[in-house]
Scaffold this motif. Sequence first.
Motif, PDB file in Angstrom:
ATOM      1  N   VAL A  14      24.488 -72.727-116.566  1.00 17.35           N
ATOM      2  CA  VAL A  14      25.270 -71.609-116.263  1.00 17.35           C
ATOM      3  C   VAL A  14      25.322 -71.024-114.625  1.00 17.35           C
ATOM      4  O   VAL A  14      25.976 -70.128-114.232  1.00 17.35           O
ATOM      5  CB  VAL A  14      24.948 -70.184-117.054  1.00 17.35           C
ATOM      6  N   GLY A  15      24.392 -71.596-113.754  1.00 13.80           N
ATOM      7  CA  GLY A  15      24.325 -71.593-112.468  1.00 13.80           C
ATOM      8  C   GLY A  15      23.131 -70.565-112.010  1.00 13.80           C
ATOM      9  O   GLY A  15      23.252 -70.002-110.948  1.00 13.80           O
ATOM     10  N   LYS A  16      22.228 -70.601-112.695  1.00 13.61           N
ATOM     11  CA  LYS A  16      20.816 -69.865-112.263  1.00 13.61           C
ATOM     12  C   LYS A  16      20.443 -70.262-111.112  1.00 13.61           C
ATOM     13  O   LYS A  16      20.096 -69.586-110.017  1.00 13.61           O
ATOM     14  CB  LYS A  16      19.974 -69.684-113.368  1.00 13.61           C
ATOM     15  N   ILE A  37      16.596 -77.145-107.582  1.00 14.69           N
ATOM     16  CA  ILE A  37      17.539 -78.322-107.619  1.00 14.69           C
ATOM     17  C   ILE A  37      18.619 -77.945-108.512  1.00 14.69           C
ATOM     18  O   ILE A  37      18.304 -77.153-109.419  1.00 14.69           O
ATOM     19  CB  ILE A  37      17.084 -79.710-107.967  1.00 14.69           C
ATOM     20  N   MET A  38      19.770 -78.280-108.320  1.00 15.43           N
ATOM     21  CA  MET A  38      21.106 -77.726-109.090  1.00 15.43           C
ATOM     22  C   MET A  38      21.764 -79.306-109.549  1.00 15.43           C
ATOM     23  O   MET A  38      21.659 -80.107-108.800  1.00 15.43           O
ATOM     24  CB  MET A  38      22.006 -77.159-108.116  1.00 15.43           C
ATOM     25  N   SER A  39      22.356 -79.121-110.679  1.00 13.81           N
ATOM     26  CA  SER A  39      23.122 -80.492-111.025  1.00 13.81           C
ATOM     27  C   SER A  39      24.335 -79.987-112.054  1.00 13.81           C
ATOM     28  O   SER A  39      23.940 -78.987-112.744  1.00 13.81           O
ATOM     29  CB  SER A  39      22.533 -81.340-111.543  1.00 13.81           C
ATOM     30  N   ASP A  40      25.359 -80.863-112.241  1.00 19.64           N
ATOM     31  CA  ASP A  40      26.133 -80.551-113.251  1.00 19.64           C
ATOM     32  C   ASP A  40      25.680 -80.880-114.801  1.00 19.64           C
ATOM     33  O   ASP A  40      26.257 -80.769-115.651  1.00 19.64           O
ATOM     34  CB  ASP A  40      27.692 -81.347-113.073  1.00 19.64           C
ATOM     35  N   ALA A 100      23.191 -80.308-117.984  1.00 23.29           N
ATOM     36  CA  ALA A 100      22.230 -79.405-118.688  1.00 23.29           C
ATOM     37  C   ALA A 100      20.730 -79.708-118.701  1.00 23.29           C
ATOM     38  O   ALA A 100      20.503 -80.798-118.556  1.00 23.29           O
ATOM     39  CB  ALA A 100      22.730 -79.286-120.028  1.00 23.29           C
ATOM     40  N   GLN A 101      20.137 -78.700-118.418  1.00 24.07           N
ATOM     41  CA  GLN A 101      18.644 -78.928-118.397  1.00 24.07           C
ATOM     42  C   GLN A 101      18.216 -79.573-117.054  1.00 24.07           C
ATOM     43  O   GLN A 101      17.103 -80.153-117.348  1.00 24.07           O
ATOM     44  CB  GLN A 101      18.023 -79.547-119.726  1.00 24.07           C
ATOM     45  N   THR A 102      18.720 -79.152-115.962  1.00 21.10           N
ATOM     46  CA  THR A 102      18.224 -79.448-114.640  1.00 21.10           C
ATOM     47  C   THR A 102      16.934 -78.920-114.650  1.00 21.10           C
ATOM     48  O   THR A 102      15.980 -79.554-113.935  1.00 21.10           O
ATOM     49  CB  THR A 102      19.281 -79.073-113.676  1.00 21.10           C
ATOM     50  N   ASN A 123      28.975 -65.348-114.381  1.00 24.56           N
ATOM     51  CA  ASN A 123      28.970 -66.186-112.976  1.00 24.56           C
ATOM     52  C   ASN A 123      30.256 -67.029-113.224  1.00 24.56           C
ATOM     53  O   ASN A 123      30.847 -67.112-114.244  1.00 24.56           O
ATOM     54  CB  ASN A 123      27.879 -67.100-112.886  1.00 24.56           C
ATOM     55  N   LYS A 124      30.520 -68.044-112.150  1.00 22.75           N
ATOM     56  CA  LYS A 124      31.701 -68.710-112.080  1.00 22.75           C
ATOM     57  C   LYS A 124      32.902 -68.050-112.219  1.00 22.75           C
ATOM     58  O   LYS A 124      33.902 -68.648-112.873  1.00 22.75           O
ATOM     59  CB  LYS A 124      31.710 -69.909-112.979  1.00 22.75           C
ATOM     60  N   ILE A 125      33.229 -66.836-111.764  1.00 23.41           N
ATOM     61  CA  ILE A 125      34.411 -66.030-111.860  1.00 23.41           C
ATOM     62  C   ILE A 125      35.518 -66.654-110.981  1.00 23.41           C
ATOM     63  O   ILE A 125      36.650 -66.559-111.146  1.00 23.41           O
ATOM     64  CB  ILE A 125      34.189 -64.712-111.169  1.00 23.41           C
ATOM     65  N   ASP A 126      34.916 -67.831-109.876  1.00 29.12           N
ATOM     66  CA  ASP A 126      36.171 -68.179-109.433  1.00 29.12           C
ATOM     67  C   ASP A 126      36.869 -69.272-110.259  1.00 29.12           C
ATOM     68  O   ASP A 126      37.965 -69.903-110.110  1.00 29.12           O
ATOM     69  CB  ASP A 126      35.598 -69.353-108.144  1.00 29.12           C
ATOM     70  N   LYS A 127      36.284 -69.634-111.653  1.00 25.68           N
ATOM     71  CA  LYS A 127      37.070 -70.348-112.504  1.00 25.68           C
ATOM     72  C   LYS A 127      37.764 -69.795-113.382  1.00 25.68           C
ATOM     73  O   LYS A 127      38.579 -70.411-114.340  1.00 25.68           O
ATOM     74  CB  LYS A 127      36.074 -71.209-113.324  1.00 25.68           C
ATOM     75  N   ALA A 176      28.210 -67.936-108.091  1.00 25.80           N
ATOM     76  CA  ALA A 176      26.968 -68.196-107.044  1.00 25.80           C
ATOM     77  C   ALA A 176      27.368 -69.132-106.171  1.00 25.80           C
ATOM     78  O   ALA A 176      26.845 -69.087-105.045  1.00 25.80           O
ATOM     79  CB  ALA A 176      26.032 -68.688-108.256  1.00 25.80           C
ATOM     80  N   LEU A 177      28.346 -70.062-106.465  1.00 25.07           N
ATOM     81  CA  LEU A 177      28.760 -71.318-105.649  1.00 25.07           C
ATOM     82  C   LEU A 177      29.423 -70.710-104.470  1.00 25.07           C
ATOM     83  O   LEU A 177      29.064 -71.117-103.381  1.00 25.07           O
ATOM     84  CB  LEU A 177      29.900 -71.979-106.427  1.00 25.07           C
ATOM     85  N   GLN A 178      30.283 -69.625-104.479  1.00 21.60           N
ATOM     86  CA  GLN A 178      30.973 -69.161-103.352  1.00 21.60           C
ATOM     87  C   GLN A 178      30.370 -67.974-102.758  1.00 21.60           C
ATOM     88  O   GLN A 178      30.769 -67.575-101.604  1.00 21.60           O
ATOM     89  CB  GLN A 178      32.659 -68.916-103.862  1.00 21.60           C
TER      90      GLN A 178
HETATM   91  N1  LIG Z   1      32.814 -73.206-110.306  1.00 21.07           N
HETATM   92  C1  LIG Z   1      31.584 -72.747-110.121  1.00 21.07           C
HETATM   93  N2  LIG Z   1      30.488 -73.608-110.351  1.00 21.07           N
HETATM   94  C2  LIG Z   1      29.083 -73.144-110.345  1.00 21.07           C
HETATM   95  C3  LIG Z   1      28.994 -71.730-109.894  1.00 21.07           C
HETATM   96  N3  LIG Z   1      27.533 -71.630-110.142  1.00 21.07           N
HETATM   97  C4  LIG Z   1      27.097 -72.893-110.390  1.00 21.07           C
HETATM   98  N4  LIG Z   1      28.044 -73.702-110.698  1.00 21.07           N
HETATM   99  C5  LIG Z   1      27.913 -75.209-111.018  1.00 21.07           C
HETATM  100  O1  LIG Z   1      27.357 -75.297-112.168  1.00 21.07           O
HETATM  101  C6  LIG Z   1      26.289 -76.191-112.322  1.00 21.07           C
HETATM  102  C7  LIG Z   1      25.142 -75.880-112.843  1.00 21.07           C
HETATM  103  O2  LIG Z   1      24.543 -75.339-111.986  1.00 21.07           O
HETATM  104  P1  LIG Z   1      22.943 -74.790-112.003  1.00 21.07           P
HETATM  105  O3  LIG Z   1      22.639 -74.133-110.722  1.00 21.07           O
HETATM  106  O4  LIG Z   1      22.044 -76.096-111.873  1.00 21.07           O
HETATM  107  O5  LIG Z   1      22.719 -74.164-113.255  1.00 21.07           O
HETATM  108  P2  LIG Z   1      21.417 -73.741-114.033  1.00 21.07           P
HETATM  109  O6  LIG Z   1      21.819 -72.564-114.899  1.00 21.07           O
HETATM  110  O7  LIG Z   1      20.275 -73.525-112.997  1.00 21.07           O
HETATM  111  O8  LIG Z   1      21.068 -75.134-115.026  1.00 21.07           O
HETATM  112  P3  LIG Z   1      19.722 -75.522-115.766  1.00 21.07           P
HETATM  113  O9  LIG Z   1      18.683 -75.551-114.546  1.00 21.07           O
HETATM  114  O10 LIG Z   1      20.102 -76.724-116.438  1.00 21.07           O
HETATM  115  O11 LIG Z   1      19.430 -74.258-116.667  1.00 21.07           O
HETATM  116  C8  LIG Z   1      26.565 -76.916-111.177  1.00 21.07           C
HETATM  117  O12 LIG Z   1      27.463 -78.095-110.980  1.00 21.07           O
HETATM  118  C9  LIG Z   1      26.857 -75.997-109.960  1.00 21.07           C
HETATM  119  O13 LIG Z   1      27.664 -76.620-108.949  1.00 21.07           O
HETATM  120  C10 LIG Z   1      29.986 -70.801-109.682  1.00 21.07           C
HETATM  121  O14 LIG Z   1      30.080 -69.667-109.028  1.00 21.07           O
HETATM  122  N5  LIG Z   1      31.308 -71.433-109.919  1.00 21.07           N
END
Ligand SMILES: Nc1nc2c(ncn2[C@@H]2O[C@H](COP(=O)(O)OP(=O)(O)OP(=O)(O)O)[C@@H](O)[C@H]2O)c(=O)[nH]1
Length: 299
Positions: free
Chosen positions: A16-18, A32-35, A37-39, A121-125, A152-154
């Motif tokens: 979800v972007g934590k 670390i971050m990735s697309d 799940a369970q990063t 999160n991800k309101i840009d989408k 979170a991304l932007q």
């Molecule tokens: N479009 C968009 N993508 C986002 C945003 N925030 C995170 N992402 C994408 O969502 C994916 C997951 O992000 P993470 O930050 O790894 O998510 P997490 O919640 O930490 O995931 P886990 O560690 O698996 O629980 C990545 O590909 C990010 O680039 C956002 O605000 N907008």
Amino acid sequence: MTFKSGFVAILGRPNVGKSTFLNQVLGQKIAIMSDKAQTTRNKIMGIYTTNSEQIVFIDTPGIHKPKTALGDFMVESAYSTLREVETVLFMVPADEERGKGDNMIMERLKAAKLPVILVINKIDKVHPDQLLEKIEDFRSQMDFKEIVPISALQGNNIPTLLNLLKKNLEEGYQYFPEDQITDHPERFLVSEMIREKVLLLTKQEVPHSVAVVIDSMKRNEETDKIHIRATIMVERDSQKGIIIGKKGSMLKKIGQLARRDIEIMLGDKVFLETWVKVKKNWRDKKLDLADFGYNKKEY
Ligand SMILES: Nc1nc2c(ncn2[C@@H]2O[C@H](COP(=O)(O)OP(=O)(O)OP(=O)(O)O)[C@@H](O)[C@H]2O)c(=O)[nH]1
Ligand SMILES: [Mg+2]
């Protein structure tokens, strides 16, 4: 002026972007971050300090239905933060429906009796109308202290959320020195950066089957570089083949990308040597889990 501080957990389903949020707040990559799940697999503190306040964020593994002992460890370690914080950020994605996973988490949050801020999160989408529906839907489920939509991304609306958290801080100690950004040692961050590149470059079961162990890390006086020797653990021979790639091409790529990130983090030149080893079904073996940094005692 009185100093204020507090501990804040970031909880939610996987992906979800934590971690993206935590890194944005800190302006530095510690999680670390990735697309996939369970990063995130371990709790990780991100320490945000100003002249007058300190917020200790705890990023947590995404909460899911565990299928392995590693999964059990991850979910338990996420929930364990509820005993360590004063406020919870419950993060949900704007572009997905509320699901069973979210409902399950909300039950635990209600029982914890902590103030919960819903972070969408991800309101840009999504279109703003969709966002309003989401807010209404979640509001009907639980009594949130606040609801804050962000990207979170932007970086959208993160200052608003930070100000809100600051406003709610209580008078307290500065728990960590102002230059400390996380609770984990550099070795952990290095192993995570290597794992991140494996997540980036592989798919299906491989990302989930990988653990990275740092065998040694020290400065070499002759080369004036930090020499790091790391082992990438996988569960099957076929996965070892994938990680190594044709004539070692995949392992080389993982090493190159990881080295770049590690050099930025350490602010030093790095020589990175990587090996691949098979440990059958390590995700269900208690001893292996402990050896690879997933130790129950740590939460
Ligand atoms: N479009 C968009 N993508 C986002 C945003 N925030 C995170 N992402 C994408 O969502 C994916 C997951 O992000 P993470 O930050 O790894 O998510 P997490 O919640 O930490 O995931 P886990 O560690 O698996 O629980 C990545 O590909 C990010 O680039 C956002 O605000 N907008
Ligand atoms: Mg994460």
